[in-house]
Design a protein around this motif. Structure first.
Motif, PDB file in Angstrom:
ATOM      1  N   LEU B 165       0.834  -1.199   0.000  1.00 50.72           N
ATOM      2  CA  LEU B 165       0.000   0.000   0.000  1.00 50.72           C
ATOM      3  C   LEU B 165       0.874   1.257   0.000  1.00 50.72           C
ATOM      4  CD1 LEU B 165      -2.764  -1.045   2.559  1.00 50.72           C
ATOM      5  CD2 LEU B 165      -3.001  -0.859   0.075  1.00 50.72           C
ATOM      6  N   ASP B 166       1.968   1.242   0.784  1.00 52.74           N
ATOM      7  CA  ASP B 166       2.890   2.388   0.826  1.00 52.74           C
ATOM      8  C   ASP B 166       3.518   2.628  -0.534  1.00 52.74           C
ATOM      9  OD1 ASP B 166       2.383   2.754   3.421  1.00 52.74           O
ATOM     10  OD2 ASP B 166       4.211   1.793   4.179  1.00 52.74           O
ATOM     11  N   LEU B 167       3.753   1.540  -1.274  1.00 54.80           N
ATOM     12  CA  LEU B 167       4.394   1.674  -2.580  1.00 54.80           C
ATOM     13  C   LEU B 167       3.400   2.059  -3.667  1.00 54.80           C
ATOM     14  CD1 LEU B 167       6.848  -1.319  -2.314  1.00 54.80           C
ATOM     15  CD2 LEU B 167       7.432   1.105  -2.307  1.00 54.80           C
ATOM     16  N   GLY B 168       2.170   2.390  -3.264  1.00 56.15           N
ATOM     17  CA  GLY B 168       1.228   2.938  -4.229  1.00 56.15           C
ATOM     18  C   GLY B 168       0.185   1.990  -4.760  1.00 56.15           C
ATOM     19  N   CYS B 169       0.105   0.781  -4.219  1.00 59.53           N
ATOM     20  CA  CYS B 169      -0.955  -0.130  -4.667  1.00 59.53           C
ATOM     21  C   CYS B 169      -2.292   0.335  -4.113  1.00 59.53           C
ATOM     22  CB  CYS B 169      -0.706  -1.546  -4.130  1.00 59.53           C
ATOM     23  SG  CYS B 169       0.451  -2.480  -5.104  1.00 59.53           S
ATOM     24  N   THR B 170      -3.384   0.076  -4.841  1.00 54.60           N
ATOM     25  CA  THR B 170      -4.705   0.236  -4.247  1.00 54.60           C
ATOM     26  C   THR B 170      -4.952  -0.989  -3.386  1.00 54.60           C
ATOM     27  OG1 THR B 170      -5.803  -0.949  -6.019  1.00 54.60           O
ATOM     28  CG2 THR B 170      -5.542   1.432  -6.299  1.00 54.60           C
ATOM     29  N   GLY B 171      -6.001  -0.920  -2.563  1.00 55.97           N
ATOM     30  CA  GLY B 171      -6.287  -2.033  -1.665  1.00 55.97           C
ATOM     31  C   GLY B 171      -6.444  -3.334  -2.419  1.00 55.97           C
ATOM     32  N   PHE B 172      -7.178  -3.287  -3.536  1.00 59.42           N
ATOM     33  CA  PHE B 172      -7.428  -4.514  -4.282  1.00 59.42           C
ATOM     34  C   PHE B 172      -6.156  -5.031  -4.936  1.00 59.42           C
ATOM     35  CE2 PHE B 172      -8.776  -6.819  -8.138  1.00 59.42           C
ATOM     36  CZ  PHE B 172      -9.450  -7.847  -7.511  1.00 59.42           C
ATOM     37  N   PHE B 175      -4.121  -6.798  -2.467  1.00 65.15           N
ATOM     38  CA  PHE B 175      -4.669  -8.120  -2.216  1.00 65.15           C
ATOM     39  C   PHE B 175      -4.259  -9.085  -3.334  1.00 65.15           C
ATOM     40  CE2 PHE B 175      -7.978 -11.292  -2.892  1.00 65.15           C
ATOM     41  CZ  PHE B 175      -7.952 -11.929  -1.664  1.00 65.15           C
ATOM     42  N   ARG B 176      -4.407  -8.604  -4.594  1.00 58.15           N
ATOM     43  CA  ARG B 176      -4.183  -9.490  -5.739  1.00 58.15           C
ATOM     44  C   ARG B 176      -2.696  -9.829  -5.901  1.00 58.15           C
ATOM     45  NH1 ARG B 176      -3.494  -8.763 -11.291  1.00 58.15           N
ATOM     46  NH2 ARG B 176      -3.245  -6.551 -10.920  1.00 58.15           N
ATOM     47  N   LEU B 177      -1.815  -8.826  -5.659  1.00 56.72           N
ATOM     48  CA  LEU B 177      -0.394  -9.040  -5.939  1.00 56.72           C
ATOM     49  C   LEU B 177       0.375  -9.604  -4.751  1.00 56.72           C
ATOM     50  CD1 LEU B 177       0.258  -5.764  -7.942  1.00 56.72           C
ATOM     51  CD2 LEU B 177       0.050  -8.081  -8.854  1.00 56.72           C
ATOM     52  N   VAL B 178      -0.089  -9.318  -3.527  1.00 60.74           N
ATOM     53  CA  VAL B 178       0.688  -9.742  -2.358  1.00 60.74           C
ATOM     54  C   VAL B 178      -0.043 -10.822  -1.558  1.00 60.74           C
ATOM     55  CG1 VAL B 178       1.771  -8.989  -0.217  1.00 60.74           C
ATOM     56  CG2 VAL B 178       1.767  -7.485  -2.224  1.00 60.74           C
ATOM     57  N   THR B 179      -1.256 -10.485  -1.082  1.00 59.55           N
ATOM     58  CA  THR B 179      -1.942 -11.404  -0.169  1.00 59.55           C
ATOM     59  C   THR B 179      -2.331 -12.700  -0.870  1.00 59.55           C
ATOM     60  OG1 THR B 179      -2.881  -9.395   0.739  1.00 59.55           O
ATOM     61  CG2 THR B 179      -3.682 -11.473   1.628  1.00 59.55           C
ATOM     62  N   LEU B 180      -2.998 -12.564  -2.018  1.00 56.66           N
ATOM     63  CA  LEU B 180      -3.531 -13.750  -2.690  1.00 56.66           C
ATOM     64  C   LEU B 180      -2.458 -14.795  -3.018  1.00 56.66           C
ATOM     65  CD1 LEU B 180      -6.205 -14.927  -3.553  1.00 56.66           C
ATOM     66  CD2 LEU B 180      -5.872 -13.939  -5.820  1.00 56.66           C
ATOM     67  N   PRO B 181      -1.296 -14.376  -3.606  1.00 57.19           N
ATOM     68  CA  PRO B 181      -0.299 -15.414  -3.889  1.00 57.19           C
ATOM     69  C   PRO B 181       0.167 -16.146  -2.630  1.00 57.19           C
ATOM     70  CG  PRO B 181       0.242 -13.401  -5.052  1.00 57.19           C
ATOM     71  CD  PRO B 181      -0.900 -13.075  -4.149  1.00 57.19           C
ATOM     72  N   ILE B 182       0.211 -15.420  -1.493  1.00 62.37           N
ATOM     73  CA  ILE B 182       0.702 -16.064  -0.276  1.00 62.37           C
ATOM     74  C   ILE B 182      -0.332 -17.030   0.299  1.00 62.37           C
ATOM     75  CG2 ILE B 182       1.460 -15.647   2.102  1.00 62.37           C
ATOM     76  CD1 ILE B 182       2.769 -13.107   1.107  1.00 62.37           C
ATOM     77  N   ILE B 183      -1.630 -16.634   0.254  1.00 62.57           N
ATOM     78  CA  ILE B 183      -2.635 -17.536   0.826  1.00 62.57           C
ATOM     79  C   ILE B 183      -3.134 -18.548  -0.203  1.00 62.57           C
ATOM     80  CG2 ILE B 183      -3.403 -15.883   2.584  1.00 62.57           C
ATOM     81  CD1 ILE B 183      -5.906 -15.432   0.833  1.00 62.57           C
ATOM     82  N   MET B 184      -2.570 -18.510  -1.423  1.00 64.21           N
ATOM     83  CA  MET B 184      -3.070 -19.369  -2.504  1.00 64.21           C
ATOM     84  C   MET B 184      -3.175 -20.855  -2.128  1.00 64.21           C
ATOM     85  SD  MET B 184      -4.401 -18.558  -5.172  1.00 64.21           S
ATOM     86  CE  MET B 184      -5.178 -19.366  -6.522  1.00 64.21           C
ATOM     87  N   PRO B 185      -2.158 -21.446  -1.465  1.00 64.26           N
ATOM     88  CA  PRO B 185      -2.305 -22.878  -1.133  1.00 64.26           C
ATOM     89  C   PRO B 185      -3.563 -23.162  -0.313  1.00 64.26           C
ATOM     90  CG  PRO B 185      -0.068 -22.156  -0.717  1.00 64.26           C
ATOM     91  CD  PRO B 185      -0.847 -20.937  -1.057  1.00 64.26           C
ATOM     92  N   ALA B 186      -3.869 -22.248   0.636  1.00 67.02           N
ATOM     93  CA  ALA B 186      -5.071 -22.446   1.451  1.00 67.02           C
ATOM     94  C   ALA B 186      -6.323 -22.292   0.607  1.00 67.02           C
ATOM     95  CB  ALA B 186      -5.084 -21.463   2.615  1.00 67.02           C
ATOM     96  N   VAL B 187      -6.310 -21.321  -0.335  1.00 62.45           N
ATOM     97  CA  VAL B 187      -7.474 -21.117  -1.194  1.00 62.45           C
ATOM     98  C   VAL B 187      -7.697 -22.365  -2.056  1.00 62.45           C
ATOM     99  CG1 VAL B 187      -8.426 -19.730  -3.078  1.00 62.45           C
ATOM    100  CG2 VAL B 187      -7.222 -18.618  -1.209  1.00 62.45           C
ATOM    101  N   VAL B 188      -6.597 -22.921  -2.591  1.00 61.08           N
ATOM    102  CA  VAL B 188      -6.726 -24.113  -3.430  1.00 61.08           C
ATOM    103  C   VAL B 188      -7.244 -25.290  -2.606  1.00 61.08           C
ATOM    104  CG1 VAL B 188      -5.449 -25.817  -4.778  1.00 61.08           C
ATOM    105  CG2 VAL B 188      -4.996 -23.399  -5.102  1.00 61.08           C
ATOM    106  N   SER B 189      -6.702 -25.472  -1.386  1.00 57.96           N
ATOM    107  CA  SER B 189      -7.205 -26.623  -0.633  1.00 57.96           C
ATOM    108  C   SER B 189      -8.638 -26.388  -0.181  1.00 57.96           C
ATOM    109  CB  SER B 189      -6.291 -27.029   0.517  1.00 57.96           C
ATOM    110  OG  SER B 189      -5.939 -25.925   1.277  1.00 57.96           O
ATOM    111  N   GLY B 190      -9.015 -25.120   0.047  1.00 56.27           N
ATOM    112  CA  GLY B 190     -10.413 -24.810   0.326  1.00 56.27           C
ATOM    113  C   GLY B 190     -11.307 -25.196  -0.835  1.00 56.27           C
ATOM    114  N   TRP B 191     -10.854 -24.877  -2.049  1.00 60.01           N
ATOM    115  CA  TRP B 191     -11.645 -25.217  -3.247  1.00 60.01           C
ATOM    116  C   TRP B 191     -11.788 -26.732  -3.364  1.00 60.01           C
ATOM    117  CZ3 TRP B 191     -11.264 -28.019  -7.755  1.00 60.01           C
ATOM    118  CH2 TRP B 191     -12.235 -27.749  -8.739  1.00 60.01           C
ATOM    119  N   LEU B 192     -10.675 -27.450  -3.162  1.00 57.26           N
ATOM    120  CA  LEU B 192     -10.723 -28.910  -3.255  1.00 57.26           C
ATOM    121  C   LEU B 192     -11.682 -29.506  -2.233  1.00 57.26           C
ATOM    122  CD1 LEU B 192      -7.046 -30.034  -3.853  1.00 57.26           C
ATOM    123  CD2 LEU B 192      -9.020 -30.446  -5.318  1.00 57.26           C
ATOM    124  N   LEU B 193     -11.634 -28.942  -1.016  1.00 57.29           N
ATOM    125  CA  LEU B 193     -12.526 -29.437   0.029  1.00 57.29           C
ATOM    126  C   LEU B 193     -13.974 -29.206  -0.369  1.00 57.29           C
ATOM    127  CD1 LEU B 193     -12.711 -30.642   2.842  1.00 57.29           C
ATOM    128  CD2 LEU B 193     -12.596 -28.350   3.784  1.00 57.29           C
TER     129      LEU B 193
END
Lengths: 296, 270
Positions: B165-172, B175-193
């Protein structure tokens, strides 16, 4: 603004598809059965305004609940579900504990494989796992064939379509839920505690009883609730493995709805079942919170 | 190295025999020639042929797959949002109710969930079909997804997001560039479940499906209620095979990606 949207989308979804449906069940459980579509009365007619709401409110009563209390089929079904759930939870604990214990004592490099072997059945279809017992437990099934071949019995044992088959089914399908929490409790156990107990003169069994058992208590409690709660409302296992004498409340609700088409009574059965489950659910949550605090 | 005592060896072997023998027997008898599933009368794959000629099963399998893909995808989006709200949104009015509604479906008996959703669909006059099953499955599986994702979000280092956010990203964007890639394994296993929960569900689908939208579990249930059928054994074998390949494949890939990450991290340190 964006934050609001983020909260509202899942919030509204759950309100509309979880809370509202449950309120409808509550409302219909207070209505009367009617031979019409939908098969209950009164129905709320908003178009009539305040008068409509008043007549709707006046039409609601506790009749279905007094009916549940007076007909002993329902009492027996609740009690028998409770009995089946308690016995099968204990059996699952007896079968599951040694497995969890063995896993926690296994060499480190085996553990991922053992974990995988416990979790794999959980991913395969529940229905198929229950069904697989039908061919084993029936009168001319493989278990009876084996026992007769070994000369242990001469006449086949009647197991399928009895409560025993239901116990076996529940233990089998819910075993991973019991093993995993106990394993995770045992895995954290510091083995030097056991050595200390043995140094202080405990036999291995006393050391197990006085040290290992109490330290795995949280896992036992969590596993027992994870088996007990779904077993209470179980439908598939009594329907496939149980007999006509197996009374379980999930099955009664299903039949009340699909065979008798008595929606108000089915709804009342659902409300009472949920009230009975609230106690174990709250206890389970307390246990989880305690555990989380202990870990901090 | 530790060795297993005889007691542990026995309990592990008996335990795993108990878990796996019924399935091995089921798979074996799917290759049985005869119609009886308890008497072996020779090897044959004819029940697989029968299965693939059975239109009703193929249709049901198609409906089930459609429902599972749609409901697990919607549930993953909603569940991830819900997890984000639970972990990050702080206090807001109705938070207790929200977390209650996330956890309650996890322990709610399926008969009650099914009944209540059916009564809702009838009250609002929605015809039962694929859509109603998708709505029902999405609702209970999004709660499982949100539990899986929130357990990952809790351990996530929030300063990474703040840096973006400090480097000029918008909130979304953050989320898309930093948070999502990091939580991706959990999102994928959530989808599989969510996907397997939907494939597997009999009770809720029975309440919310219409005559034109029978799913595979409903079909299997009505076929096996009366007895054992070799066709169902063949079908079960295919399903067990797919799951086994899927689960082992997924765990090998995740092992490899963990190993790769550790190697990368080590190289970065040097």
């Amino acid at each position: 603004m964006k934050r609001l949207g983020l909260i509202l989308v899942p919030y509204l979804w759950l309100l509309a598809l979880f809370l509202v449906p449950f309120l409808i069940v509550l409302k219909i459980s207070l209505s009367d059965t009617e031979l019409a579509i939908p098969p209950y009365t009164p129905t709320l007619d908003i178009a009539e305004g305040w008068e409509g709401i008043k007549t709707w409110w006046a039409g609601l009563d506790l009749e279905n609940y007094t009916w549940l209390a007076s007909d002993d089929l329902y009492w027996k079904a609740y009690l028998s579900s409770l009995k089946i759930a308690v016995i099968s939870t204990l059996l699952t604990l007896i079968v599951g504990y040694p497995i969890a214990y063995g896993m926690s004592r296994a060499p480190d490099e085996w553990r991922p494989t053992l974990m995988m072997l416990i979790i794999l059945p959980f991913w395969t279809s529940f229905l198929i796992r229950v069904y697989s017992w039908k061919a084993i437990l029936s009168n001319e099934g493989l278990l009876n064939q084996l026992l007769i071949y070994l000369g242990i019995i001469t006449d086949p044992l009647v197991i399928l379509n009895t409560n025993v088959a239901v116990y076996i089914g529940i233990v089998y399908t819910y075993l991973p839920f019991m093993v995993l929490p106990i394993y995770s409790a045992l895995e954290r156990l510091d083995e030097s505690l056991l050595e200390a107990a043995e140094d202080l003169g405990c036999s291995r069994f006393t050391a197990f009883w006085l040290v290992t058992m109490p330290l795995s208590k949280q896992g036992i409690i969590a596993g027992s609730f994870l088996v007990f709660i779904p077993a209470m409302g179980e439908f598939v296992i009594p329907a496939l493995l149980g007999g006509s004498k197996t009374l379980m409340i999930g099955k009664v609700l299903w039949e009340e709805f699909f065979s008798n088409r008595d929606w108000p009574v089915a709804s009342a059965v659902a409300v009472v079942l949920l009230l009975l489950l609230i106690i174990p659910i709250v206890l389970f949550q307390r246990n989880e919170e305690k555990q989380r605090e202990a870990q901090k | 190295m530790r060795r297993l005592s005889w007691f542990n060896t026995v309990s592990l072997s008996l335990g795993f025999a108990f878990l796996y023998l019924p399935m091995i027997i089921l798979i074996t008898y799917s290759f049985n020639e005869g119609k009886l599933v308890t008497v072996w009368s020779g090897f044959s794959t004819k029940w697989y042929g029968e299965l693939f000629r059975n239109e009703a099963f193929l249709n049901a399998a198609w409906v089930t797959l459609k429902v599972a893909v749609m409901s697990s995808s919607i549930a993953t989006v909603l569940g991830t949002m819900a997890a984000y709200v639970m972990v990050r949104a702080g206090r807001f009015p109705g938070r207790t109710l929200f977390s209650g509604m996330i956890y309650a479906p996890l322990v709610m008996p399926e008969v009650i969930t099914g009944l209540s959703l059916l009564l809702l669909f009838i009250a609002i006059g929605l015809d039962r079909g694929v859509l109603t099953i998708v709505l029902a499955h999405t609702t209970f599986s999004m709660c499982f997804v949100s539990v899986v994702v929130s357990s990952r979000l809790v351990t996530f280092d929030q300063s990474l997001e703040e840096a973006a956010l400090d480097l000029g990203c918008t909130g979304f964007e953050a989320f898309r560039l930093v948070t999502l890639p990091i939580i991706m394994p959990a999102v994928v296993s959530g989808w599989l479940l969510a996907f397997t929960l939907s494939l597997d569900d009999l009770v809720i689908a029975s309440f919310t499906s219409g005559p034109s939208s029978t799913t595979l579990p409903i079909k299997i249930f009505s076929a096996v209620r009366l007895g054992v059928s070799p066709e169902i054994n063949a079908l079960s074998t295919i399903m067990i095979g797919l799951v086994t390949v899927g689960v082992i494949g997924a765990s090998l890939t995740s092992k490899r990606s963990i190993a790769k990450r550790q190697k990368d991290e080590q190289e970065a340190i040097q």
